[in-house]
Design a protein around this motif. Structure first.
Motif, PDB file in Angstrom:
ATOM      1  N   THR A 176       0.623  -1.246   0.158  1.00 10.00           N
ATOM      2  CA  THR A 176      -0.013  -0.025   0.168  1.00 10.00           C
ATOM      3  C   THR A 176       0.945   1.162  -0.022  1.00 10.00           C
ATOM      4  O   THR A 176       0.182   2.350  -0.396  1.00 10.00           O
ATOM      5  N   LYS A 177       2.090   1.108   0.348  1.00  7.25           N
ATOM      6  CA  LYS A 177       3.008   2.338   0.541  1.00  7.25           C
ATOM      7  C   LYS A 177       3.362   2.661  -0.983  1.00  7.25           C
ATOM      8  O   LYS A 177       3.410   2.149  -1.788  1.00  7.25           O
ATOM      9  N   PHE A 178       3.826   4.026  -0.960  1.00 10.08           N
ATOM     10  CA  PHE A 178       4.743   4.740  -2.105  1.00 10.08           C
ATOM     11  C   PHE A 178       6.025   4.505  -1.850  1.00 10.08           C
ATOM     12  O   PHE A 178       6.518   4.464  -0.832  1.00 10.08           O
ATOM     13  N   TYR A 179       6.875   4.492  -3.034  1.00 14.01           N
ATOM     14  CA  TYR A 179       8.388   4.497  -3.098  1.00 14.01           C
ATOM     15  C   TYR A 179       8.797   5.984  -3.646  1.00 14.01           C
ATOM     16  O   TYR A 179       8.278   6.440  -4.150  1.00 14.01           O
ATOM     17  N   LYS A 180       9.983   6.052  -2.681  1.00 17.73           N
ATOM     18  CA  LYS A 180      10.563   7.395  -3.019  1.00 17.73           C
ATOM     19  C   LYS A 180      11.458   7.525  -4.266  1.00 17.73           C
ATOM     20  O   LYS A 180      12.418   6.665  -4.342  1.00 17.73           O
ATOM     21  N   LEU A 181      11.509   8.646  -4.958  1.00 12.74           N
ATOM     22  CA  LEU A 181      12.392   8.791  -6.027  1.00 12.74           C
ATOM     23  C   LEU A 181      12.887  10.349  -6.191  1.00 12.74           C
ATOM     24  O   LEU A 181      11.912  10.995  -6.919  1.00 12.74           O
ATOM     25  N   GLU A 182      13.655  10.636  -5.528  1.00 13.12           N
ATOM     26  CA  GLU A 182      14.277  12.121  -5.347  1.00 13.12           C
ATOM     27  C   GLU A 182      13.160  12.991  -5.123  1.00 13.12           C
ATOM     28  O   GLU A 182      12.297  13.110  -3.959  1.00 13.12           O
ATOM     29  N   LYS A 183      12.612  13.747  -6.200  1.00 14.27           N
ATOM     30  CA  LYS A 183      11.281  14.956  -5.899  1.00 14.27           C
ATOM     31  C   LYS A 183      10.027  14.369  -5.837  1.00 14.27           C
ATOM     32  O   LYS A 183       9.170  14.778  -5.966  1.00 14.27           O
ATOM     33  N   SER A 184       9.791  12.965  -6.008  1.00 18.08           N
ATOM     34  CA  SER A 184       8.596  12.254  -6.307  1.00 18.08           C
ATOM     35  C   SER A 184       8.481  11.131  -5.394  1.00 18.08           C
ATOM     36  O   SER A 184       9.281  10.389  -4.640  1.00 18.08           O
ATOM     37  N   ILE A 185       7.204  10.652  -5.299  1.00 19.86           N
ATOM     38  CA  ILE A 185       6.792   9.491  -4.821  1.00 19.86           C
ATOM     39  C   ILE A 185       6.134   8.653  -5.774  1.00 19.86           C
ATOM     40  O   ILE A 185       5.187   9.445  -6.546  1.00 19.86           O
ATOM     41  N   PHE A 186       5.963   7.394  -5.922  1.00 21.35           N
ATOM     42  CA  PHE A 186       5.301   6.776  -6.843  1.00 21.35           C
ATOM     43  C   PHE A 186       4.787   5.159  -6.430  1.00 21.35           C
ATOM     44  O   PHE A 186       5.252   4.859  -5.394  1.00 21.35           O
ATOM     45  N   ARG A 187       3.842   4.532  -7.124  1.00 23.84           N
ATOM     46  CA  ARG A 187       3.512   3.291  -6.782  1.00 23.84           C
ATOM     47  C   ARG A 187       2.695   2.829  -7.984  1.00 23.84           C
ATOM     48  O   ARG A 187       1.765   3.528  -8.607  1.00 23.84           O
ATOM     49  N   PRO A 188       2.839   1.381  -8.491  1.00 25.98           N
ATOM     50  CA  PRO A 188       1.954   0.885  -9.474  1.00 25.98           C
ATOM     51  C   PRO A 188       0.666   0.652  -8.835  1.00 25.98           C
ATOM     52  O   PRO A 188       0.093   0.426  -7.913  1.00 25.98           O
ATOM     53  N   GLU A 189      -0.446   1.209  -9.911  1.00 24.64           N
ATOM     54  CA  GLU A 189      -1.758   1.086  -9.421  1.00 24.64           C
ATOM     55  C   GLU A 189      -2.603   0.514 -10.822  1.00 24.64           C
ATOM     56  O   GLU A 189      -2.310   0.609 -11.855  1.00 24.64           O
ATOM     57  N   PHE A 190      -3.890   0.488 -10.353  1.00 25.97           N
ATOM     58  CA  PHE A 190      -4.964   0.090 -11.727  1.00 25.97           C
ATOM     59  C   PHE A 190      -5.875   1.536 -11.684  1.00 25.97           C
ATOM     60  O   PHE A 190      -6.273   1.797 -10.786  1.00 25.97           O
ATOM     61  N   ASN A 191      -6.031   1.479 -12.795  1.00 24.01           N
ATOM     62  CA  ASN A 191      -7.179   2.566 -12.925  1.00 24.01           C
ATOM     63  C   ASN A 191      -8.323   1.617 -13.453  1.00 24.01           C
ATOM     64  O   ASN A 191      -8.151   0.851 -14.456  1.00 24.01           O
ATOM     65  N   PHE A 192      -9.480   1.580 -12.922  1.00 24.04           N
ATOM     66  CA  PHE A 192     -10.571   0.914 -12.994  1.00 24.04           C
ATOM     67  C   PHE A 192     -11.655   1.582 -13.957  1.00 24.04           C
ATOM     68  O   PHE A 192     -12.051   2.637 -13.543  1.00 24.04           O
ATOM     69  N   VAL A 193     -11.908   0.955 -14.992  1.00 26.63           N
ATOM     70  CA  VAL A 193     -13.027   1.466 -15.769  1.00 26.63           C
ATOM     71  C   VAL A 193     -13.987   0.373 -15.959  1.00 26.63           C
ATOM     72  O   VAL A 193     -14.048  -0.681 -16.403  1.00 26.63           O
ATOM     73  N   SER A 194     -15.305   0.977 -15.670  1.00 25.80           N
ATOM     74  CA  SER A 194     -16.669  -0.027 -15.521  1.00 25.80           C
ATOM     75  C   SER A 194     -17.369   0.104 -16.485  1.00 25.80           C
ATOM     76  O   SER A 194     -17.315   1.217 -17.200  1.00 25.80           O
ATOM     77  N   LYS A 195     -18.163  -0.826 -17.113  1.00 23.86           N
ATOM     78  CA  LYS A 195     -19.292  -0.847 -18.280  1.00 23.86           C
ATOM     79  C   LYS A 195     -20.375  -1.651 -17.850  1.00 23.86           C
ATOM     80  O   LYS A 195     -20.127  -3.045 -17.493  1.00 23.86           O
ATOM     81  N   ASP A 196     -21.423  -1.062 -17.990  1.00 20.32           N
ATOM     82  CA  ASP A 196     -22.530  -1.761 -17.387  1.00 20.32           C
ATOM     83  C   ASP A 196     -23.853  -1.214 -18.343  1.00 20.32           C
ATOM     84  O   ASP A 196     -23.807  -0.109 -18.747  1.00 20.32           O
TER      85      ASP A 196
END
Length: 465
Positions: A176-196
């Protein structure tokens, strides 16, 4: 709203008269109106022109003579003054590679002829979105799904014993945590797109893999792109396959930048990890290690050797060997310093002894060649002051904490294999020795890459079955 953007494209330094048909007398303009279409897997320019000029044929002739990867560097692009999207500030095609072009007799629009030009990337500058300032989403291609998937669980009800229609795809507890890289923090995520559809029995949720960034104030476009590239290189190395971004959206104070790239659909499926280097981390654990400082410092070299490392999995065994051997040579940038012998006499005494030695040697040389011999003697004296240098390759590997004496394939055999393959003497190459050499070089090249990242937790396995 129109499904394309209106541009004025200029070719400032191109003389199209050199590439057209002689019977076309009308002068070709350097500036042309164009329509830019961006679709899921295609970026298309329709460049409009006066049919009498023969511009389409001239453009085809010109592009056959240039480096297609540098197509964007030859053109200047401006938005048409009456363009309708008020949020759009400008469009940049300077990094675009020419993928293909089509000039057909059926291509007409608004009374003008056009030629279709396909490119691989486009960059848009939009008015800023204040609520999103100093954040970014870097969307990965299909190969990047493997990067994000381990960080999530599966679709399930929020409450198992309550049928309230609430579902969730939660992150794994340890990621759940973010990783630090110089002036940024980041993490892998999904963007969820729903269709109904209320009338359908099945609803779908599509998971789009991305790297989510948050920046400190004052971040620049160059820095934001650079940080994204570093994470991409790490992911490509860990998974042993070239992973790309298809869309980057960077929210800065002065604008929001979107960079679209065409996805590579044809690729050979491979899978990877760090087990071959004695490291049993998942990608989450890998990102938690201390790679930041050295990866930033060595990024250019890392980009080059990781590209070669992944390419080595896609070719025949002879090419694999040459690529992996080349990685070692590329990483070996050290220069050995001369180490002098310790003198037992002072300078005057040493000079006397050297003169005595020269006199003795001159007794063995014809007197007519004494002067020429003395010149050679001075060169030899300089060389004799220095201790013999270690073998360059041995010295480099030892500097990387690798002991060539423990290798299951000797360095001399590796060099012999390289020479035989390079010079086309394939009949001299033993298949089993080549197999073992490729396994060894895979491990060595991977360890050298880890060293460039500042990761020292590896262990060289010298056993090959």
């Amino acid at each position: 709203m129109s499904d394309y953007h209106c541009l004025e494209i200029e070719f400032p330094d191109v003389d199209f008269s050199k590439y057209g048909y002689p019977n076309k007398k009308a002068k070709i303009s350097k500036v042309h109106h164009a329509h830019l279409y961006t679709r899921k897997n295609e970026i298309e320019l329709r460049i409009l022109f006066d049919e009498k000029t023969g511009f389409g044929d001239s453009l085809m002739g010109w592009t056959s003579k240039i480096d297609l990867r540098k197509f964007g560097s030859f053109i200047k692009v401006e938005l048409t003054k009456n363009h309708t999207n008020e949020r759009l500030q400008k469009i940049d095609l300077s990094e675009a590679k020419l993928v293909g072009s089509t000039n057909s007799s059926n291509f007409y629009e608004g009374g003008k002829k056009y030629i279709v030009v396909k490119i691989d990337t486009v960059k848009f500058y939009w008015n800023p979105v204040k609520d999103e300032n100093n954040t970014a989403e870097f969307y990965l291609d299909d190969k990047g799904f493997r990067v994000v998937e381990p960080f999530y669980s599966f679709l399930s009800p929020k409450t198992w014993f309550k049928n309230d229609g609430n579902f969730n795809i939660g992150r794994m507890n340890d990621s759940t945590k973010f990783y630090k890289l110089e002036k940024s923090i980041f993490r892998p995520e999904f963007n969820f797109v729903s269709k109904d559809d209320r009338k359908e029995r099945v609803a779908t949720v599509t998971k789009e893999p991305k790297i989510q960034f948050t920046y400190r104030k004052g971040i620049t476009e160059k820095e934001a792109v650079f940080y994204g590239d570093i994470v991409l290189v790490l992911a490509s190395f860990y998974h042993h396959i070239k992973i790309d971004y298809v869309l980057r959206r960077i929210h800065l104070l002065e604008n929001t930048i979107t960079i679209k790239n065409i996805e590579q659909n044809n690729f050979l499926e491979t899978s990877g990890n760090l087990w071959g280097f004695g490291i049993y981390w998942d990608f989450n654990k890998f990102l938690q290690s201390t790679w930041q400082k050295e990866s930033v410092k060595n990024f250019t070299l890392l980009s080059k050797v990781i590209s070669l490392f992944n390419q080595s999995h896609l070719v025949d065994s002879y090419s694999t060997f040459l690529i992996r051997y080349n990685i070692i040579e590329i990483c070996d940038k050290q220069k050995q310093d001369n180490v002098k012998f310790k003198l037992a006499l002072n300078k005057g005494q040493t000079k006397t002894k050297q003169d005595e030695a020269l006199a003795k040697l001159l007794e063995t040389i014809d007197i007519s060649e004494h002067e020429e011999f003395k010149k050679r003697w001075h060169n030899v004296q300089t060389l004799l002051q220095n201790k013999p240098m270690k073998n360059q390759l041995v010295s480099f590997l030892e500097s990387q904490n690798l002991d060539p004496k423990t290798f299951p394939v000797k360095l001399d055999d590796l060099k012999r294999l390289r020479d035989n393959i390079t010079h086309g003497s394939i009949d001299k190459v033993k298949v089993e020795q080549l197999r073992q050499a490729n396994i060894l070089l895979y491990r060595i090249s991977g360890i050298l890459i880890l060293n460039l990242m500042g990761i020292k937790d590896w262990k060289l396995n010298t056993e090959i079955n």
